[in-house]
Enzyme design. Sequence first.
Site, PDB file in Angstrom:
ATOM      1  N   GLU A   1      -2.883   5.178  -1.753  1.00 42.32           N
ATOM      2  CA  GLU A   1      -3.654   6.223  -1.083  1.00 42.32           C
ATOM      3  C   GLU A   1      -3.443   7.478  -1.910  1.00 42.32           C
ATOM      4  OE1 GLU A   1      -3.927   8.632   3.160  1.00 42.32           O
ATOM      5  OE2 GLU A   1      -1.992   8.060   2.320  1.00 42.32           O
TER       6      GLU A   1
ATOM      7  N   VAL B   1       0.386   8.938  -2.493  1.00 38.88           N
ATOM      8  CA  VAL B   1       1.104   9.023  -3.770  1.00 38.88           C
ATOM      9  C   VAL B   1       0.917  10.381  -4.435  1.00 38.88           C
ATOM     10  CG1 VAL B   1       0.980   6.536  -4.140  1.00 38.88           C
ATOM     11  CG2 VAL B   1      -0.801   7.999  -5.114  1.00 38.88           C
TER      12      VAL B   1
ATOM     13  N   ASP C   1     -13.983   8.578   0.090  1.00 39.04           N
ATOM     14  CA  ASP C   1     -15.332   9.093  -0.135  1.00 39.04           C
ATOM     15  C   ASP C   1     -16.388   8.219   0.521  1.00 39.04           C
ATOM     16  OD1 ASP C   1     -14.450  11.274  -1.515  1.00 39.04           O
ATOM     17  OD2 ASP C   1     -15.058  10.593  -3.489  1.00 39.04           O
TER      18      ASP C   1
ATOM     19  N   GLY D   1      -7.090   8.184  14.090  1.00 32.74           N
ATOM     20  CA  GLY D   1      -5.970   8.916  14.671  1.00 32.74           C
ATOM     21  C   GLY D   1      -5.990  10.408  14.417  1.00 32.74           C
TER      22      GLY D   1
ATOM     23  N   HIS E   1      -6.444   3.802  10.319  1.00 36.18           N
ATOM     24  CA  HIS E   1      -5.584   4.514  11.263  1.00 36.18           C
ATOM     25  C   HIS E   1      -5.751   6.022  11.153  1.00 36.18           C
ATOM     26  CE1 HIS E   1      -3.010   4.723   7.648  1.00 36.18           C
ATOM     27  NE2 HIS E   1      -2.541   5.821   8.190  1.00 36.18           N
TER      28      HIS E   1
ATOM     29  N   ARG F   1       0.878  -1.172   0.000  1.00 29.40           N
ATOM     30  CA  ARG F   1       0.000   0.000   0.000  1.00 29.40           C
ATOM     31  C   ARG F   1       0.911   1.216   0.000  1.00 29.40           C
ATOM     32  NH1 ARG F   1      -0.900   4.605   3.726  1.00 29.40           N
ATOM     33  NH2 ARG F   1      -3.045   5.239   3.497  1.00 29.40           N
ATOM     34  N   LEU F   2       0.875   2.018  -1.062  1.00 29.16           N
ATOM     35  CA  LEU F   2       1.747   3.184  -1.203  1.00 29.16           C
ATOM     36  C   LEU F   2       1.079   4.395  -0.580  1.00 29.16           C
ATOM     37  CD1 LEU F   2       2.871   1.164  -3.367  1.00 29.16           C
ATOM     38  CD2 LEU F   2       3.586   3.167  -4.666  1.00 29.16           C
ATOM     39  N   ASP F   3       1.716   4.944   0.431  1.00 24.73           N
ATOM     40  CA  ASP F   3       1.168   6.068   1.176  1.00 24.73           C
ATOM     41  C   ASP F   3       1.208   7.360   0.358  1.00 24.73           C
ATOM     42  OD1 ASP F   3       0.438   7.421   3.838  1.00 24.73           O
ATOM     43  OD2 ASP F   3       2.313   8.437   3.335  1.00 24.73           O
TER      44      ASP F   3
ATOM     45  N   HIS G   1     -16.262   8.686   4.311  1.00 24.96           N
ATOM     46  CA  HIS G   1     -16.826   9.949   4.792  1.00 24.96           C
ATOM     47  C   HIS G   1     -18.355   9.915   4.761  1.00 24.96           C
ATOM     48  CE1 HIS G   1     -12.771  11.067   4.793  1.00 24.96           C
ATOM     49  NE2 HIS G   1     -12.711  11.862   3.738  1.00 24.96           N
TER      50      HIS G   1
END
Length: 589
Positions: free
Chosen positions: A294, A261, A321, A393, A389, A257-259, A324
């Site tokens: 992400e 991007v 989306d 968080g 998270h 999972r690439l944070d 939320h």
Amino acid sequence: MLQRFAFGPEINEHAVMFRLWAPLAEQVLVQIEQRGQWAMQPGKDGWHVAEVSHARVGDRYSFLLPDGTKIPDPASRFQPDDVHGPSELIDPSFEWQTQGWKGRRWEEMVIYELHVGAFTEAGTFLSTIEKLDHLQRLGITAMQLMPIADFHGRYGWGYDGVLPYAPDSSYGRPEDLKALIDAAHDRGICVFLDVVYNHFGPDGNYLPLYAPIFSSRHKSFWGNGLNYDGEGSRFVRDFVIENAIYWLSEFRMDGLRLDAVHAMTDDSDPHILTELAERVRLACPERHIHLIVENENNDAGLLSRRESGEPRHFTAQWNDDIHHALHVAATGEIFGYYGDYADHRSRLSRSLREGFAFQGEHMRYRGRSRGSPSAGLPPTAFISFIQNHDQIGNRAHGDRMISSHAVAAIKAIAAIYLLSPQIPMLFMGEEWGSVDPFPFFCDFNEELNRKVRLGRKEELGRLPGFDARDAPDPTSESTFRSAKLRWEELSHDRGLGEHYRRLIGLRHQTIVPLLSQGGGQAATHDKNGSLISVHWTFRTAILSLIANLSNAVVVPSGPIHGQTIFSSAPGSVGSFDPWTVIWSLSSEI
């Protein structure tokens, strides 16, 4: 056969080849504790190399720059004394018990996000193994580890890593991580890793001293962006791409999972994301590899499909989306970015049908347009969730929805995302209604800790709905310990445990076979009073959702079609009680 990497030491039968890309340094020494120092030979393109016959597995070594600064290997495989200490020579071999593991198909995924340090009391890779049977019984088919790349301190979320090849020593040794992955595969559970290629943490990153790792032409939330397109960028790109391949090949991870991007700015062609995805898939052709992004900008182009339906580059994106919209429906909170989802019925319906709720429209919270058209993508290109998270968080106290909202509402929105054709993701403890908070926590040096405390209060103070004055200290050990799951509460799950097991079992039994057929893009939405009503067309069936996400009784304006496969209110026909969710299946194509 183990893959060779340009970065990091290469252990041969009679010697170890040490390598460091340091174009800004004229001379570099390699120092091995208890053995001595060796001058490294400067070579082509800024590489420094030294073959040392005296080195052995288990040795600790550092590099010495011309000014005497002692640094760890930027591609260190393990840091027993944290990020400022020496690197350890690691034997990459491992006796895998699951040699035949090829992974699982994407449509089978039910993802479980966890933080290794907070998942168990011990907070280690090995203690995580003890909980795998629980995940297997629940029906989890993939666990996603929050970042484990070595970061400074005793605890942290992991997004401030500085040594991307080294599992953080607070969680255990590299062989412990391999044992965890092996044990997960033995239970049919994939392992994904969250990786951060948009910035380095502020404590322990020595790279700028000897290499052009950053670019002043690109800025991000964290400062200068990584140099993906300037002079010397070829080596920066390779450093990151090889890191992705390293986790997938040497550790046999099933995906990444690439944070964030959207913060990986690159004006060259191909873009770093494109090259990374292509090289990763070429490096691991024999297994199912899944790449997740992400992406705050909701760029649907990253999720494009080939004619066969296979992902061209990235498999799926976290779908904020849908989170939320479901959050607003369950809680009624409309402050901050939730204000753009106040009309949660229409936002949720579009997110379920087409992936993104915003596909180029203006978003008030951002002050500009967001997203691109996504209706042509399959629903499996999106990962849906009601907790992760970030969404926990980023609240002042790291509180979960269950701590202040009705269980009925939580059950209803869980029934929507767990049976939706999108890929579902749980956050650790969600399945039993854990009320343990998950606040932000970190452990830097004293000066950085002071800045984090101040910055956190200022950030939360700008968000309406949060009182930051009594928020927990993000740098305190007590804040970290408050995030640890209390597994003894598993037996007091308010009925959520059986609810989640039932839904996930039904997903594997009914929804996954539909996804295996392909299709699902031709989704429609009915105006059924104030109910949410969405239908997905597959080759052999139509999957339908009708839900009342309110505290009022609602009378539907039309009948329910097909055979009911799930109902949170059995026997309800003429009217829908509050928080009623019904899924049905029809063969009428």
